[in-house]
Design an enzyme around this catalytic site. Structure first.
Site, PDB file in Angstrom:
ATOM      1  N   ARG A 128      37.033  24.470  26.931  1.00  0.00           N
ATOM      2  CA  ARG A 128      36.297  25.664  26.921  1.00  0.00           C
ATOM      3  C   ARG A 128      36.072  25.838  25.332  1.00  0.00           C
ATOM      4  O   ARG A 128      36.533  25.417  24.510  1.00  0.00           O
ATOM      5  CB  ARG A 128      37.236  26.681  27.367  1.00  0.00           C
ATOM      6  CG  ARG A 128      37.437  26.804  28.817  1.00  0.00           C
ATOM      7  CD  ARG A 128      37.986  27.829  29.569  1.00  0.00           C
ATOM      8  NE  ARG A 128      37.478  29.141  29.518  1.00  0.00           N
ATOM      9  CZ  ARG A 128      38.182  30.280  29.801  1.00  0.00           C
ATOM     10  NH1 ARG A 128      39.497  30.032  30.090  1.00  0.00           N
ATOM     11  NH2 ARG A 128      37.494  31.386  29.607  1.00  0.00           N
ATOM     12  N   ASP A 321      35.436  39.447  35.200  1.00  0.00           N
ATOM     13  CA  ASP A 321      36.303  38.485  35.985  1.00  0.00           C
ATOM     14  C   ASP A 321      36.197  38.541  37.383  1.00  0.00           C
ATOM     15  O   ASP A 321      36.825  37.713  38.294  1.00  0.00           O
ATOM     16  CB  ASP A 321      37.835  38.530  35.413  1.00  0.00           C
ATOM     17  CG  ASP A 321      38.123  38.067  34.064  1.00  0.00           C
ATOM     18  OD1 ASP A 321      37.504  37.205  33.604  1.00  0.00           O
ATOM     19  OD2 ASP A 321      39.138  38.517  33.448  1.00  0.00           O
ATOM     20  N   ARG A 352      31.562  29.518  36.873  1.00  0.00           N
ATOM     21  CA  ARG A 352      31.799  30.320  38.061  1.00  0.00           C
ATOM     22  C   ARG A 352      30.429  30.558  38.746  1.00  0.00           C
ATOM     23  O   ARG A 352      30.341  31.019  40.204  1.00  0.00           O
ATOM     24  CB  ARG A 352      32.338  31.566  37.648  1.00  0.00           C
ATOM     25  CG  ARG A 352      33.889  31.293  37.423  1.00  0.00           C
ATOM     26  CD  ARG A 352      34.617  32.736  37.168  1.00  0.00           C
ATOM     27  NE  ARG A 352      36.150  32.198  37.189  1.00  0.00           N
ATOM     28  CZ  ARG A 352      36.961  33.216  36.380  1.00  0.00           C
ATOM     29  NH1 ARG A 352      36.662  34.174  35.891  1.00  0.00           N
ATOM     30  NH2 ARG A 352      38.036  32.520  36.464  1.00  0.00           N
TER      31      ARG A 352
HETATM   32  C1  S3P Z   1      40.324  38.543  28.492  1.00  0.00           C
HETATM   33  C2  S3P Z   1      39.212  38.699  28.345  1.00  0.00           C
HETATM   34  C3  S3P Z   1      37.933  38.076  29.040  1.00  0.00           C
HETATM   35  C4  S3P Z   1      38.529  37.609  30.403  1.00  0.00           C
HETATM   36  C5  S3P Z   1      39.829  37.153  30.324  1.00  0.00           C
HETATM   37  C6  S3P Z   1      40.701  37.909  29.701  1.00  0.00           C
HETATM   38  C7  S3P Z   1      41.305  39.135  27.625  1.00  0.00           C
HETATM   39  O1  S3P Z   1      37.465  37.039  28.227  1.00  0.00           O
HETATM   40  O2  S3P Z   1      37.372  36.829  31.165  1.00  0.00           O
HETATM   41  O3  S3P Z   1      40.164  36.803  31.842  1.00  0.00           O
HETATM   42  O4  S3P Z   1      42.416  39.365  27.998  1.00  0.00           O
HETATM   43  O5  S3P Z   1      40.952  39.722  26.521  1.00  0.00           O
HETATM   44  P1  S3P Z   1      36.097  36.923  27.398  1.00  0.00           P
HETATM   45  O6  S3P Z   1      36.652  38.450  26.493  1.00  0.00           O
HETATM   46  O7  S3P Z   1      36.018  35.838  26.626  1.00  0.00           O
HETATM   47  O8  S3P Z   1      34.709  37.680  28.283  1.00  0.00           O
END
Ligand code: S3P
Length: 440
Positions: A128, A321, A352
């Site tokens: 990632r 999500d 996804r």
């Molecule tokens: C999260 C932010 C999101 C989300 C992840 C949890 C967090 O990611 O997809 O499951 O706890 O800050 P991104 O901020 O990279 O979109």
């Protein structure tokens, strides 16, 4: 990470979901409770903590850095805060498993700690993108090593004090915003982040709960480094992202009705409710209240006929999500559903867009993946075998598709459901889903 044991799900077609359920605690808030509680002065008491592999990876990382943490026992965790500069150099690398939130937020938090730490993860996490945090943190004077592709393992090198930054975030990411705010706690002067669209604001809310001033002016969030955090009590609501599978399952399965209890409905997280309602879902918020600085409600959902929509782009970061489950709703809706502006979905625990498109096609649905979204034609779901690619949310979304399928669905590679929703199979079975785990 328990990847030695291959687990598949097998879902018998049909059935309905009936009952009341409190899904496990919010994952984002659980991570942050450990991080802020560890850096605070005093003892932080947490209830409702998510006992899933992702938040446990964060908990174990702080234990490795010398923080005494009791629990979790039935969602209770007690953290003996070590103060802003009390973390110790861990013995070895910190293994963060599948958890992107742990890796990105810890990179920010540790960049200003003046110690050498290596962060590793499983094969998904190691693929990632980390440049999104490495670049702005380097501009703050951090020194972070990575692979040539800017992926983990990450080496955080000891550095003298970081410098505050005024950063315009190129993508809507709460993880990047949070990493920079956590780095800003130990930096000289002010750290300000401007986000292109609102993203989840748990870090800002929780910092304030720990007595640390955070200023927000429109899309710009600022804090000044050098302050301290005071321990507090944190009551974590149920995770709306986990409740989502049931919101969708109930909506698509005739004769279903559920109440999801004590769910966090923070306005930066509730996009799924807006999207499902636009599709015609019957969702009602009951007993709206505030718990520990976060809005919470019981959510009643009843089955109904859904119709396809153009998903408004401004809702994308607020439901980021929830799209795998929303795609299953779209597959069961009348007409076409179109999503754009969601290229971030390609760099989650799996791609996804691609993985959902392939799975839906396997189940007889027309799904056309696009670089930044997907077009789905509602239709009749058939049985078949789909791959989750080790992505917890893909696995749970396809499990719900079984409620409308004409044959059994087998979902491969479901062990990672434990990262966010331990107990998913028994909970879903209790509510009426005909689901069984098959150990390979
Ligand atoms: C999260 C932010 C999101 C989300 C992840 C949890 C967090 O990611 O997809 O499951 O706890 O800050 P991104 O901020 O990279 O979109």
């Amino acid at each position: 990470m328990n990847l030695q044991q291959q687990i598949n799900y097998r879902i018998q077609p049909g059935g309905k979901l009936i009952g009341n359920l409190r899904v496990p605690g919010d994952k984002s808030i659980s991570h942050r409770s450990i991080m802020l509680g560890s850096l605070a002065d005093g003892v932080t008491e947490v209830t409702g903590f998510l006992e899933g592999e992702d938040s446990l990876a964060t908990l174990n990382a702080f234990r490795q850095m010398g923080v005494a943490i009791d629990g979790p026992t039935q969602g209770r965790v007690t953290i003996q805060g070590v103060g802003m500069h009390g973390l110790q150099v861990p013995d070895g690398a910190l293994d963060l498993g599948n958890s992107g939130t742990s890796m990105r937020l810890l990179t920010g938090l540790l960049a200003g700690q003046g110690m050498a730490v290596t962060l590793t993860g499983d094969s998904s996490l190691s693929g990632r993108p980390m440049r999104r945090v490495i670049d702005p943190l380097s501009r703050m004077n951090a020194s972070i090593g990575s692979t040539e592709a800017f992926t983990a393992p990450l080496q955080i090198h000891p550095q003298s004090r970081l410098q505050g930054i005024d950063y315009q975030m190129p993508m809507a990411s709460a993880q990047v915003k949070s990493a920079l705010l956590l780095a800003g706690l130990c930096a000289k002067g002010e750290t300000c982040i401007t986000e292109p669209a609102p993203t989840r604001d748990h870090t800002e809310r929780m910092l304030q709960g720990f007595g640390y001033p955070v200023r927000r002016d429109g899309n710009r969030i600022c804090l000044t480094g050098g302050g301290r955090l005071s321990a507090c009590e944190i009551d974590i609501p149920a995770d709306i992202s986990s409740a989502t599978f049931f919101l969708v399952g109930v909506s698509i399965a005739e004769g279903s009705e559920m109440v999801l209890q004590h769910v966090g409905i923070n306005p930066t997280r509730d996009g799924v409710i807006s999207i499902l309602k636009l599709m015609g879902a019957e969702i009602e918020l009951l007993n709206e209240r505030e718990v520990g600085g976060e809005p919470v409600a019981d959510i009643r959902v009843t089955s109904t006929d859904l119709h396809g929509i153009d998903i408004p782009e401004e809702l994308v970061p607020l439901a980021i999500d929830e799209f795998p489950a929303i795609f299953v709703a779209a597959a069961c809706a009348r007409g076409e559903t179109r999503l754009r502006g969601a290229e971030e979905l390609r760099v989650k625990e799996s791609d996804r867009i691609q993985v959902m498109a392939e799975g839906l096609q396997r189940l007889g649905i027309e799904a056309d993946p696009r670089p930044d979204g997907i077009v789905i034609q509602g239709g009749a779901l058939q049985g078949g075998k789909v791959e989750s690619h080790g992505d917890h949310r893909i696995a749970m979304s396809f499990a719900m598709a079984g409620l409308r399928a004409t044959g059994p669905i087998e979902i491969a590679d479901c062990a990672n459901v434990n990262t966010s929703f331990p107990g998913f199979v028994p909970s879903a079975a209790d509510m009426g889903l005909q689901i069984a785990e098959v150990k390979k």
